[in-house]
Write a protein that holds these residues in place. Structure first.
Motif, PDB file in Angstrom:
ATOM      1  N   SER A 196       0.822  -1.206   0.000  1.00  0.00           N
ATOM      2  CA  SER A 196       0.000   0.000   0.000  1.00  0.00           C
ATOM      3  C   SER A 196       0.860   1.262   0.000  1.00  0.00           C
ATOM      4  CB  SER A 196      -0.935  -0.015   1.215  1.00  0.00           C
ATOM      5  OG  SER A 196      -1.769   1.120   1.219  1.00  0.00           O
ATOM      6  N   ARG A 197       1.952   1.249   0.770  1.00  0.00           N
ATOM      7  CA  ARG A 197       2.853   2.419   0.774  1.00  0.00           C
ATOM      8  C   ARG A 197       3.519   2.601  -0.576  1.00  0.00           C
ATOM      9  NH1 ARG A 197       3.733   0.738   6.274  1.00  0.00           N
ATOM     10  NH2 ARG A 197       5.410  -0.650   5.604  1.00  0.00           N
ATOM     11  N   GLY A 198       3.842   1.498  -1.245  1.00  0.00           N
ATOM     12  CA  GLY A 198       4.393   1.599  -2.593  1.00  0.00           C
ATOM     13  C   GLY A 198       3.396   2.208  -3.563  1.00  0.00           C
ATOM     14  N   TRP A 199       2.115   1.834  -3.405  1.00  0.00           N
ATOM     15  CA  TRP A 199       1.057   2.416  -4.224  1.00  0.00           C
ATOM     16  C   TRP A 199       0.963   3.920  -3.960  1.00  0.00           C
ATOM     17  CZ3 TRP A 199      -3.478   5.141  -3.616  1.00  0.00           C
ATOM     18  CH2 TRP A 199      -4.404   5.098  -4.665  1.00  0.00           C
ATOM     19  N   ASP A 200       1.047   4.306  -2.687  1.00  0.00           N
ATOM     20  CA  ASP A 200       0.997   5.730  -2.339  1.00  0.00           C
ATOM     21  C   ASP A 200       2.106   6.509  -3.027  1.00  0.00           C
ATOM     22  OD1 ASP A 200      -1.161   5.263  -0.688  1.00  0.00           O
ATOM     23  OD2 ASP A 200      -0.015   5.351   1.176  1.00  0.00           O
ATOM     24  N   THR A 201       3.285   5.917  -3.101  1.00  0.00           N
ATOM     25  CA  THR A 201       4.439   6.599  -3.686  1.00  0.00           C
ATOM     26  C   THR A 201       4.212   6.932  -5.153  1.00  0.00           C
ATOM     27  OG1 THR A 201       5.933   5.514  -2.138  1.00  0.00           O
ATOM     28  CG2 THR A 201       6.913   6.413  -4.145  1.00  0.00           C
TER      29      THR A 201
END
Length: 345
Positions: A196-201
């Protein structure tokens, strides 16, 4: 076509050869979509299709209302998200003949104008929805939604537990995600949050600007149909399993264009950031449909993560479908809704 001349005379930027979608909407994809919108798309055909449904307005809110043929349907309110509209549920509606279905347009989207003030957050909308269902004669009802609709549905259940018999969600609204110390997370939860954090990036830039300066970006999107197609088309491409048809995308774009509602819709991000609603545990029976197949993966939610916030009674992982589940997989969503709420009613 309503904006045909504007589309045919669009000024196109260049693009780095071979880069595809890495820097945003791919040029050839957009030119093809815009050409379809300008030369082939039939809005009048959509008008005829939409006029087959019963449309109403109440205190400025547009909604579609479909009564069960039996006259004894389970009341159900369905709430869309961004950058979407009530159109997302049009293929779901014919499959919900055991329900009295209400499909409102969020304030600031399509045919529902947004009040000219700040603070139109999840709670503000959920109170409108509760009053609307009461006005229609329903003291007990079911609710479902995704994206902003998931946020509204969550607060509706939280604030009106005696009225809401159950809720059905297909996404977790990020503003209401559980806040958990890292030491308390399971391995599956850590893996999900990492994805999810990778998606946010890569994907969250739109949210940053819409929660701080929606008015600024709104000028360009409200003035340029090609720009609107690029901005919204990228979300539908990246967040879907299989991007919906050009015809559906152009219907969505046309609805935003003719109502000039793109800027007001983006204010959802501002209002929910600066007028936040604190989440609490939702005791109302909850069903969650996991549609985790996006072009840019956001990760598959673990059940344990959602159980920190909801009283999960049904958990279904689907093999297809992404963020816009009602539009992408209407039959799967309709069947899940029916199975869950039949068991509760």
């Amino acid at each position: 076509m309503i904006c045909g001349a504007r589309l045919r005379n669009a000024r196109w930027p260049d693009q780095i050869p071979g880069i595809g979608w890495e820097q945003g909407t791919e040029l050839d994809w957009l030119r093809r979509l815009v050409s379809y919108w300008a030369h082939e798309f039939d809005w009048h055909g959509w008008e005829r299709r939409l006029n087959a449904f019963n449309h109403f307005t109440w205190e400025g809110i547009h909604f579609v209302y479909q009564r069960a043929a039996s006259g004894r349907g389970v009341p159900l309110i369905l709430t869309h998200g961004w950058p979407s509209s009530f159109l997302d549920y049009m293929d779901v509606l014919p499959m919900l003949d055991h329900f009295d279905v209400v499909v409102p347009s969020l304030p600031g989207y399509g045919f529902s104008p947004r009040p000219p003030k700040v603070g139109i957050n999840y709670r503000y909308v959920s109170e409108l929805w509760h009053r609307l269902m009461s006005e229609l004669g329903y003291s007990r009802y079911a609710a479902s939604g995704y994206d902003f609709g998931a946020g509204v549905t969550t607060i509706l259940a939280l604030d009106h537990p005696k009225s809401v018999i159950g809720i059905h969600l297909t996404t977790l609204e990020s503003d209401l995600a559980p806040v958990v110390d890292d030491t308390e997370l399971s391995d599956a939860e850590r893996s999900y949050l990492a994805v999810s954090r990778g998606w946010d990036t890569t994907e969250r830039g739109y949210s940053a600007i819409q929660s701080t300066k929606p008015q600024t970006v709104g000028y360009g999107l409200n003035d340029s149909p090609a720009g609107l197609a690029a901005y919204l088309g990228e979300k539908w491409h990246s967040w879907s399993d299989v991007t919906p048809t050009d015809d559906f995308l152009c219907a969505t774009l046309t609805l935003y264009w003719i109502t000039q509602s793109i800027t007001s819709s983006m204010r959802d991000y501002w209002d929910n950031r600066w007028h936040p609603v604190d989440p609490a545990y939702v005791t109302t029976p909850t069903a969650f449909g996991v549609f985790a197949h996006q072009t840019v993966p956001e990760g598959e939610l673990p059940r344990s993560y959602l159980e920190r916030l909801y009283n999960i009674q049904r958990w279904t992982v689907f093999p297809r479908g992404g963020h816009f589940a009602p539009a992408e997989e209407p039959a799967a969503v309709a069947a899940d809704l029916t199975a869950f709420f039949r068991g509760l009613s």
